[in-house]
Design an enzyme around this catalytic site. Structure first.
Site, PDB file in Angstrom:
ATOM      1  N   ARG A 149       0.838  -1.186   0.000  1.00 43.40           N
ATOM      2  CA  ARG A 149       0.000   0.000   0.000  1.00 43.40           C
ATOM      3  C   ARG A 149       0.885   1.252   0.000  1.00 43.40           C
ATOM      4  O   ARG A 149       2.010   1.222   0.485  1.00 43.40           O
ATOM      5  CB  ARG A 149      -0.899   0.029   1.227  1.00 43.40           C
ATOM      6  CG  ARG A 149      -1.810  -1.197   1.377  1.00 43.40           C
ATOM      7  CD  ARG A 149      -2.567  -1.142   2.690  1.00 43.40           C
ATOM      8  NE  ARG A 149      -3.467  -2.290   2.846  1.00 43.40           N
ATOM      9  CZ  ARG A 149      -3.137  -3.429   3.452  1.00 43.40           C
ATOM     10  NH1 ARG A 149      -1.904  -3.582   3.946  1.00 43.40           N
ATOM     11  NH2 ARG A 149      -3.999  -4.422   3.563  1.00 43.40           N
ATOM     12  N   LYS A 173      -2.010  -2.755   7.918  1.00 43.19           N
ATOM     13  CA  LYS A 173      -3.167  -2.302   8.683  1.00 43.19           C
ATOM     14  C   LYS A 173      -3.255  -3.054   9.995  1.00 43.19           C
ATOM     15  O   LYS A 173      -2.943  -4.245  10.068  1.00 43.19           O
ATOM     16  CB  LYS A 173      -4.449  -2.526   7.867  1.00 43.19           C
ATOM     17  CG  LYS A 173      -4.595  -1.589   6.675  1.00 43.19           C
ATOM     18  CD  LYS A 173      -5.929  -1.817   5.994  1.00 43.19           C
ATOM     19  CE  LYS A 173      -6.144  -0.823   4.861  1.00 43.19           C
ATOM     20  NZ  LYS A 173      -7.453  -1.022   4.184  1.00 43.19           N
ATOM     21  N   HIS A 246      -3.093   3.172  -6.380  1.00 44.42           N
ATOM     22  CA  HIS A 246      -3.542   1.902  -5.810  1.00 44.42           C
ATOM     23  C   HIS A 246      -3.764   0.846  -6.888  1.00 44.42           C
ATOM     24  O   HIS A 246      -3.760  -0.354  -6.601  1.00 44.42           O
ATOM     25  CB  HIS A 246      -4.836   2.118  -5.018  1.00 44.42           C
ATOM     26  CG  HIS A 246      -5.115   1.041  -4.012  1.00 44.42           C
ATOM     27  ND1 HIS A 246      -4.357   0.877  -2.864  1.00 44.42           N
ATOM     28  CD2 HIS A 246      -6.045   0.060  -3.976  1.00 44.42           C
ATOM     29  CE1 HIS A 246      -4.822  -0.153  -2.170  1.00 44.42           C
ATOM     30  NE2 HIS A 246      -5.840  -0.671  -2.828  1.00 44.42           N
ATOM     31  N   ARG A 249      -1.149  -1.800  -7.110  1.00 44.87           N
ATOM     32  CA  ARG A 249      -1.368  -2.923  -6.187  1.00 44.87           C
ATOM     33  C   ARG A 249      -2.326  -3.925  -6.815  1.00 44.87           C
ATOM     34  O   ARG A 249      -2.109  -5.137  -6.723  1.00 44.87           O
ATOM     35  CB  ARG A 249      -1.921  -2.375  -4.869  1.00 44.87           C
ATOM     36  CG  ARG A 249      -2.272  -3.415  -3.804  1.00 44.87           C
ATOM     37  CD  ARG A 249      -2.616  -2.696  -2.502  1.00 44.87           C
ATOM     38  NE  ARG A 249      -3.319  -3.514  -1.546  1.00 44.87           N
ATOM     39  CZ  ARG A 249      -2.746  -4.304  -0.642  1.00 44.87           C
ATOM     40  NH1 ARG A 249      -1.431  -4.412  -0.613  1.00 44.87           N
ATOM     41  NH2 ARG A 249      -3.448  -4.989   0.214  1.00 44.87           N
ATOM     42  N   HIS A 272      -3.872  -9.111   3.377  1.00 43.24           N
ATOM     43  CA  HIS A 272      -5.312  -9.155   3.605  1.00 43.24           C
ATOM     44  C   HIS A 272      -5.624 -10.062   4.795  1.00 43.24           C
ATOM     45  O   HIS A 272      -5.082 -11.162   4.901  1.00 43.24           O
ATOM     46  CB  HIS A 272      -6.045  -9.694   2.377  1.00 43.24           C
ATOM     47  CG  HIS A 272      -6.121  -8.712   1.259  1.00 43.24           C
ATOM     48  ND1 HIS A 272      -6.390  -9.084  -0.051  1.00 43.24           N
ATOM     49  CD2 HIS A 272      -5.978  -7.356   1.239  1.00 43.24           C
ATOM     50  CE1 HIS A 272      -6.398  -8.003  -0.811  1.00 43.24           C
ATOM     51  NE2 HIS A 272      -6.147  -6.952  -0.064  1.00 43.24           N
ATOM     52  N   TYR A 281      -9.844 -10.544  -7.026  1.00 40.68           N
ATOM     53  CA  TYR A 281      -8.904 -10.606  -8.141  1.00 40.68           C
ATOM     54  C   TYR A 281      -9.107 -11.846  -9.004  1.00 40.68           C
ATOM     55  O   TYR A 281      -8.681 -11.865 -10.151  1.00 40.68           O
ATOM     56  CB  TYR A 281      -7.464 -10.540  -7.622  1.00 40.68           C
ATOM     57  CG  TYR A 281      -7.180  -9.235  -6.929  1.00 40.68           C
ATOM     58  CD1 TYR A 281      -7.052  -8.048  -7.651  1.00 40.68           C
ATOM     59  CD2 TYR A 281      -7.060  -9.170  -5.548  1.00 40.68           C
ATOM     60  CE1 TYR A 281      -6.819  -6.843  -7.024  1.00 40.68           C
ATOM     61  CE2 TYR A 281      -6.824  -7.973  -4.906  1.00 40.68           C
ATOM     62  CZ  TYR A 281      -6.704  -6.809  -5.644  1.00 40.68           C
ATOM     63  OH  TYR A 281      -6.486  -5.610  -5.016  1.00 40.68           O
TER      64      TYR A 281
END
Length: 300
Positions: A149, A173, A246, A249, A272, A281
């Site tokens: 990110r 995150k 983004h 990514r 994730h 995806y």
């Protein structure tokens, strides 16, 4: 006035201390709560415990009348459900008025990405030898090589790059750590940048800045600056697409899956928490297969 300063602040502290939410997530939560609070005040509601289902319905009506996107409405309701759930746990409210509110179905938009030949075209536009050219080349190579990110990229230190085994340490995150491999192209670009371009940029500051990517004054390159730089570089290409940083990514994940990578491996690389987030995806790759089929099969 609702007791917003106290209740919201307690919830924010919970997000930061217990949930380890990022500053951006916390900011979104706070914004959603303040928006709801202001609307309740207009209705004459003086306490969060006085909010009834009728008030919630009026709030939802307001959101739809103002034509908020379904994704935004879903986020706001999810925020308020978590907010009330927290205060219910702390025994400040008896019931969570958002428990039985159904979230609107999200729009199933596939993420934008570049095809491999388009990525090559983007790299071809970064062939300069100025310090900022070397920085931008290393920046793009690293983003594409790792799928990290932009927020993770802005926090990178030089020591986070391990040239001996070709990995980068990332803090994602929720303060979740992970190590991601870096390909040879990116490693070469980063090495050149550190020992040449970055060294020249570093001379412009008196600070002992160890961040990997520097601005033209020698300070840390902020997240906003990275987005601006990447957007500018993308706009300089002749690609007939509207792109965001983004999307690099998204391209990283799509290209891995197109070339046979395991979905769970891609999940780990992207950082994730849930596999379902990565599964979007697989829809992209199916669309790609369908396009190829239509273009090349004689009876498609």
């Amino acid at each position: 006035m609702l007791q917003k300063s106290n209740w919201i602040q307690l919830f924010i502290q919970y997000l930061q201390m217990e949930k380890n939410c990022s500053i951006h997530t916390v900011r979104n939560y706070e914004g959603d709560l303040l928006h709801f609070t202001h609307f309740m005040e207009k209705l004459g509601v003086v306490c969060y415990t006085d909010v009834l289902s009728d008030h919630v319905k009026k709030y939802l009506t307001e959101l739809f009348e103002k034509k908020y996107a379904r994704k935004t409405v879903s986020r706001k309701i999810s925020t308020l459900r978590s907010f009330y759930s927290f205060h219910q746990r702390e025994e400040r409210v008896k019931d969570n008025v958002f428990t039985f509110i159904h979230l609107p179905k999200s729009e199933h938009k596939l993420p934008n990405f570049l095809y491999e030949e388009e990525m090559n075209h983007l790299f071809e536009g970064l062939s300069g030898h100025r310090p900022i050219d070397q920085r931008d080349r290393a920046l793009l190579e690293l983003l594409y090589a790792t799928g990290m990110r932009v927020s993770e990229c802005s926090q990178l230190l030089i020591e986070h790059i391990d040239f001996s085994i070709g990995t980068v340490y990332l803090m994602g995150k929720g303060q979740k750590e992970r190590y991601v491999p870096i390909g040879s192209y990116a490693l070469d670009s980063i090495y050149t940048y550190i020992h040449n371009g970055r060294a020249q940029l570093f001379k412009k500051t008196k600070d002992s800045n160890q961040h990997l990517f520097l601005n033209y004054r020698g300070g840390r390159l902020s997240e906003r600056s990275i987005r601006t730089i990447m957007q500018k570089r993308m706009d300089q290409t002749a690609l007939q697409k509207k792109l965001r940083p983004h999307d690099i990514r998204h391209s990283f994940a799509t290209h891995l899956l197109n070339n046979g990578a395991d979905l769970r491996v891609v999940q780990e690389l992207l950082g994730h928490e849930h596999l379902s987030t990565t599964q979007i995806y697989t829809h992209v790759t199916k669309e790609r297969l369908r396009d190829v089929y239509k273009q090349h099969h004689p009876r498609a």
